[in-house]
Scaffold this active site. Structure first.
Site, PDB file in Angstrom:
ATOM      1  N   ALA A  66       9.696  -3.060   2.816  1.00 38.40           N
ATOM      2  CA  ALA A  66       8.882  -4.152   3.334  1.00 38.40           C
ATOM      3  C   ALA A  66       8.712  -5.232   2.269  1.00 38.40           C
ATOM      4  CB  ALA A  66       7.515  -3.622   3.773  1.00 38.40           C
ATOM      5  N   GLY A 112      10.262   0.811   3.658  1.00 42.87           N
ATOM      6  CA  GLY A 112      10.298   0.474   5.073  1.00 42.87           C
ATOM      7  C   GLY A 112      11.683   0.562   5.665  1.00 42.87           C
ATOM      8  N   GLU A 115      12.036   4.094   6.562  1.00 43.59           N
ATOM      9  CA  GLU A 115      11.170   4.377   7.714  1.00 43.59           C
ATOM     10  C   GLU A 115      11.807   3.874   9.012  1.00 43.59           C
ATOM     11  OE1 GLU A 115       6.642   4.425   6.286  1.00 43.59           O
ATOM     12  OE2 GLU A 115       7.696   2.620   5.646  1.00 43.59           O
ATOM     13  N   GLU A 135       6.831   3.829  -2.321  1.00 47.60           N
ATOM     14  CA  GLU A 135       5.533   3.149  -2.217  1.00 47.60           C
ATOM     15  C   GLU A 135       4.497   3.684  -3.193  1.00 47.60           C
ATOM     16  OE1 GLU A 135       7.581   2.662   1.752  1.00 47.60           O
ATOM     17  OE2 GLU A 135       7.312   4.263   0.295  1.00 47.60           O
TER      18      GLU A 135
END
Length: 715
Positions: A66, A112, A115, A135
């Site tokens: 992200a 992300g 994910e 993260e």
């Protein structure tokens, strides 16, 4: 019109989405990309002709996660939670598509990006791919479903190993874990992904269901029974407490998300994850670690690249001479050889060179044993080091790094020897920790080629490289050192020449203050514990033993010569040195040593520090304040004097070279957190009690008066 995805269709109605950020060399899952993905998924869901979907990266890497800047824009935890829920909602739609979905992964697939792939039915990776959920390194937990889908896919324990460490796994390892379904050569990625796009499988996340786990009953019992999970959770929490010492909240939130979420349906688990993610995003710890992420990203930009490119193109130094095969020289040579750089290692002491080669062999043997290099590569790495008794063959080197004892005359003599054989673009670098580079280069024929490359011990582990430049150092020479440092995998800061540069100067004031507190009457354990409780990895007294008492005193003498009464050192240190104590390296220091292991403090130290010394209790908070604030003060002064070229560099140097707590972001980020006015007032109070070393710099007063910060763009 799509901006982040190119949509293609095969003859058998398989859709291919090629994903890539148009304005960046890498793909990040920013808000515009996710919004576009949401629209495409809605269209695919309504299209009755579609028989399968392949998502593949359009750039070198699949996706780097992200966009951290998007997260930083949220002002409240509620806004952050809503943002996480929106991303989760998009991935939930992807997961529920009524046909096979395949993620085709090459290069890096992080955060992300990973994910996103977990919401697909199949994951095909390449031999060159790397997968991770990093993260935790930003003080966060995965917020796009990672804490929920990953444990359901590969099991709680393997998932925690990735979530709690941020470790990266190869494509082959991903298949072994059950994280990926096939590992192929990059040229075969798309073909194999299209084959999988025609396969259906149960979309429930149950790769580690009871049936498969029946082959591993202990693991099944540990993860699929309440008693077993409770035991695993207890052990995990104990491990996290030991590793973080309570300074980092993210690992504990990760455990909450994984274990509590595993008990719930996926939808409720995702809601819990979003809540915990949003709470972490607004903590001091996360903001500090994100700050360090921005700092290290900025530091990777080589400001001297144009000058070097004009002279050498993109060529990186290929052959390096190292003078001195002691502890530092051996470490430098080992890291260079590990990066496949040819090393000429010079030392007149054959025994020292033999020890250096033995140390290098042990380093590579350990890597081979852990599978990080192939067994045959051990010999290849060792072959990169060519030992010798002098600098006779150094004329062909691109860079020569001198790593001998801190003796100005000796360093000048070595420089003269190297220059007598040097070609016109050879760069000479001193690994001095305190001597000004200008003094070393005072008799040089080519001072424009002389600079400092200050490595930190042990070189194989410590990430920082401090490059020191004088007013005469040529930009192209700095570029040579910078590129070499990058080749070695170092985190680099460039500083201006001065006594102690930045890191040694700040550390000297820090250790001198601790020694003064010791002389005043505090005990060794009290001083060390005050600073480790603050967040430093080791206390300052232990650090003196690790650095070497002789080295530490030499540095303090150099700082006293440079800064006069601004730095105060206790007279008792002379007695400690005269007693023959060198610290860990000779098993005799502030602490006792048995079999190389540190024991209890040596009580005789107290008599050496002063016959009239009497125990005097000083609160831990006061001990930490004196050591930390004198450290902060010198950092600000180095920025004020132009020794530090940016505030970012001050924090990078302190965290990666000196052990300043990462969860505080570095000394300058910590000032922003406390508030410049509060720091100024504390320094004034300390100055009144202890003297000029705490006198606040003009730069700090400027921030107080203007109400500004060192990092105005950060919240």
């Amino acid at each position: 019109m799509t901006q982040y995805f190119t949509v293609e269709s095969t003859s058998d109605h398989i859709r291919i989405l090629r994903m890539g950020s148009p304005d960046k060399p890498v793909t990040v899952l920013g808000e515009p990309l996710l919004r576009e993905l949401n629209d495409l998924v809605d269209e695919l869901s309504d299209d009755k002709e579609v028989q399968g979907l392949v998502i593949i990266g359009a750039k070198k890497d699949f996706a780097l996660g992200a966009d951290i800047n998007d997260i930083s824009q949220f002002d409240t935890p509620e806004e952050t939670r809503d943002g996480a829920l929106k991303m989760q909602g998009i991935l939930n739609k992807l997961e529920k598509l009524p046909f096979p979905t395949v993620a085709a992964i090459d290069g890096q697939c992080l955060g992300g990006g990973l994910e996103l792939t977990l919401a697909c039915q199949w994951r095909i990776v390449t031999e060159t791919s790397t997968l991770a959920l990093p993260e935790i390194q930003l003080g966060l937990i995965p917020g796009g479903g990672g804490t929920q889908r990953l444990p359901r896919l590969i099991g709680i324990q393997d998932a925690l190993d990735l979530i709690l460490t941020g470790k990266r796994v190869s494509g082959k390892k991903a298949v072994k874990l059950g994280l990926a379904d096939a590992c192929v050569h990059p040229t075969q990625l798309e073909r194999v992904a299209l084959q999988y796009a025609t396969k259906n499988k149960d979309k429930k996340l149950m790769a580690l269901n009871a049936k498969s786990l029946s082959k591993d009953l202990p693991r099944w019992a540990a993860e699929h029974t309440p008693i077993g999970r409770a035991f695993v959770e207890k052990k995990a929490r104990e491990m996290v407490e030991d590793n973080t010492k309570g300074f980092y909240p993210a690992p504990f939130k990760a455990l909450d998300a994984v274990f509590d979420g595993f008990e719930k349906k996926l939808e409720k688990g995702l809601e819990l994850e979003a809540k915990l993610f949003s709470e972490l995003a607004h903590t001091r710890e996360s903001k500090s670690l994100v700050h360090l992420f921005h700092a290290t990203t900025a530091a990777k930009r080589n400001a001297y690249a144009d000058a070097g490119k004009a002279k050498f193109g993109d060529k990186v130094p290929e052959q390096v001479g190292v003078v001195g095969s002691g502890f530092m020289g051996a470490g430098i040579a080992t890291v260079l050889a590990d990066k496949n750089v040819r090393v000429l290692l010079s030392d007149p002491n054959k025994d020292s060179t033999k020890r250096a080669l033995t140390s290098a062999y042990k380093f590579f043997a350990k890597k081979a044993k852990r599978g990080r290099i192939k067994p045959f590569e051990l010999s290849q790495k060792m072959a990169h080091i060519s030992p010798g008794l002098n600098t006779q063959g150094f004329g062909s080197a691109d860079v020569v790094i001198e790593a001998v004892f801190e003796d100005l005359g000796l360093k000048q003599e070595i420089l003269a020897q190297v220059e007598s054989r040097a070609h016109e673009s050879l760069v000479f670098a001193s690994n001095t920790s305190a001597l000004p580079i200008g003094k070393i280069a005072a008799k040089s024929k080519h001072p424009e080629r002389v600079l400092g490359m200050h490595f930190f011990s042990p070189v194989e582990k410590m990430p920082l490289l401090e490059i020191i430049v004088t007013d005469k150092t040529a930009d192209w020479a700095v570029d040579r050192a910078f590129r070499l440092g990058q080749k070695m995998g170092k985190q680099i800061i460039v500083v201006k020449d001065s006594p102690g540069f930045y890191t040694t100067r700040a550390l000297a004031f820090f250790m001198a203050e601790a020694a003064l507190i010791l002389e005043e009457g505090s005990n060794i354990e009290e001083i060390d514990e005050a600073l480790t409780d603050f967040g430093f990895p080791v206390g300052p007294i232990t650090l003196m033993d690790e650095v070497g008492i002789d080295v530490g005193i030499h540095v303090l003498e150099s700082m006293t010569e440079a800064f006069g009464d601004r730095i105060k050192t206790p007279a008792g240190l002379d007695s400690v040195q005269q007693s023959g104590r060198l610290g860990r390296k000779n098993g005799k220091g502030f602490f006792t040593y048995e079999g190389g292991k540190k024991g209890k403090p040596d009580e005789s130290i107290y008599d050496m520090m002063g016959q009239t010394r009497q125990y005097k209790f000083l609160p831990a908070e006061d001990i930490a304040d004196r050591c930390v604030y004198v450290f902060i003060n010198e950092t600000i002064r180095c920025l004020e004097e132009g020794i530090l070229l940016s505030a970012y560099d001050g924090d990078i140097g302190a965290v990666f070279g000196l052990g300043f707590p990462p969860f505080l972001g570095g000394p300058l980020r910590y000032v922003d957190h406390l508030g410049a006015e509060n720091v100024y007032n504390t320094l004034k109070s300390l100055e009144e009690r202890y003297g000029a070393r705490f006198s606040p710099p003009a730069l700090l007063k400027k921030h107080v008066d203007a109400g500004t910060r060192f990092f105005p763009d950060e919240k």
